[in-house]
Design a protein around this motif. Sequence first.
Motif, mmCIF file in Angstrom:
data_model
loop_
_atom_site.group_PDB
_atom_site.id
_atom_site.type_symbol
_atom_site.label_atom_id
_atom_site.label_comp_id
_atom_site.label_asym_id
_atom_site.label_seq_id
_atom_site.Cartn_x
_atom_site.Cartn_y
_atom_site.Cartn_z
ATOM 1 N N GLY A 161 0.827 -1.199 0.000
ATOM 2 C CA GLY A 161 0.000 0.000 0.000
ATOM 3 C C GLY A 161 0.865 1.255 0.000
ATOM 4 O O GLY A 161 2.082 1.204 -0.167
ATOM 5 N N LEU A 162 0.220 2.358 0.190
ATOM 6 C CA LEU A 162 0.882 3.656 0.141
ATOM 7 C C LEU A 162 1.951 3.781 1.224
ATOM 8 O O LEU A 162 1.708 3.461 2.385
ATOM 9 C CB LEU A 162 -0.165 4.763 0.330
ATOM 10 N N TYR A 163 3.120 4.265 0.844
ATOM 11 C CA TYR A 163 4.191 4.510 1.804
ATOM 12 C C TYR A 163 4.087 5.935 2.341
ATOM 13 O O TYR A 163 3.980 6.154 3.546
ATOM 14 C CB TYR A 163 5.538 4.243 1.148
ATOM 15 N N HIS A 164 4.120 6.937 1.439
ATOM 16 C CA HIS A 164 3.945 8.311 1.897
ATOM 17 C C HIS A 164 3.544 9.222 0.743
ATOM 18 O O HIS A 164 3.642 8.856 -0.421
ATOM 19 C CB HIS A 164 5.213 8.846 2.587
ATOM 20 N N LEU A 165 3.082 10.400 1.112
ATOM 21 C CA LEU A 165 2.793 11.475 0.172
ATOM 22 C C LEU A 165 3.945 12.464 0.254
ATOM 23 O O LEU A 165 4.586 12.580 1.289
ATOM 24 C CB LEU A 165 1.507 12.209 0.575
#
Length: 170
Positions: A73-77
Amino acid sequence: MSVDAVRLNHAVLFVSDLTRSLAFYREAFGMEVVAEEPRANAAFLRLPRSGNHHDLGLFGVGSQQPRPRGSLGLYHLAWQVDTIEALEEAKATLVRLGAYGGESSHGATKSIYAHDPDGNEFEVMWMLPRAQWGAYENAAPVERLDLAAEVDRWAGVRTAAELVPLDPRS
């Protein structure tokens, strides 16, 4: 043929407490709420200098166990700032909010890392002028950031306008 996108337009996060997350993003980034959707327990926010309709969507889903770091999934923005001084100011803000998590130099970019109240990681970064990328054109090292030295070197240099180059096909 690939998708002819020019940039990532916005991100949407699931959060445990919409009110708490709105307060955090408003204080950390000065975002304004541009729309709310009570039926979905959602809100949409815009950065102060953005020409976008919204830059971040937040959907309140209630308390849940956070996803383990390193799982799919998403790690960071990553939020880009225009000057190295703005990165220095971002660090001070994130430290004050208790959200600061670290910093790195990635060659062409200089980055501060932090987390929101739900543990969603984000990066605030400044990019060197494109003409100065040099050896970092095709590299992204993870090195120690000497923010004070970078401020001394790059003070007053604005780079956000370099975000979307002209399409050579037009």
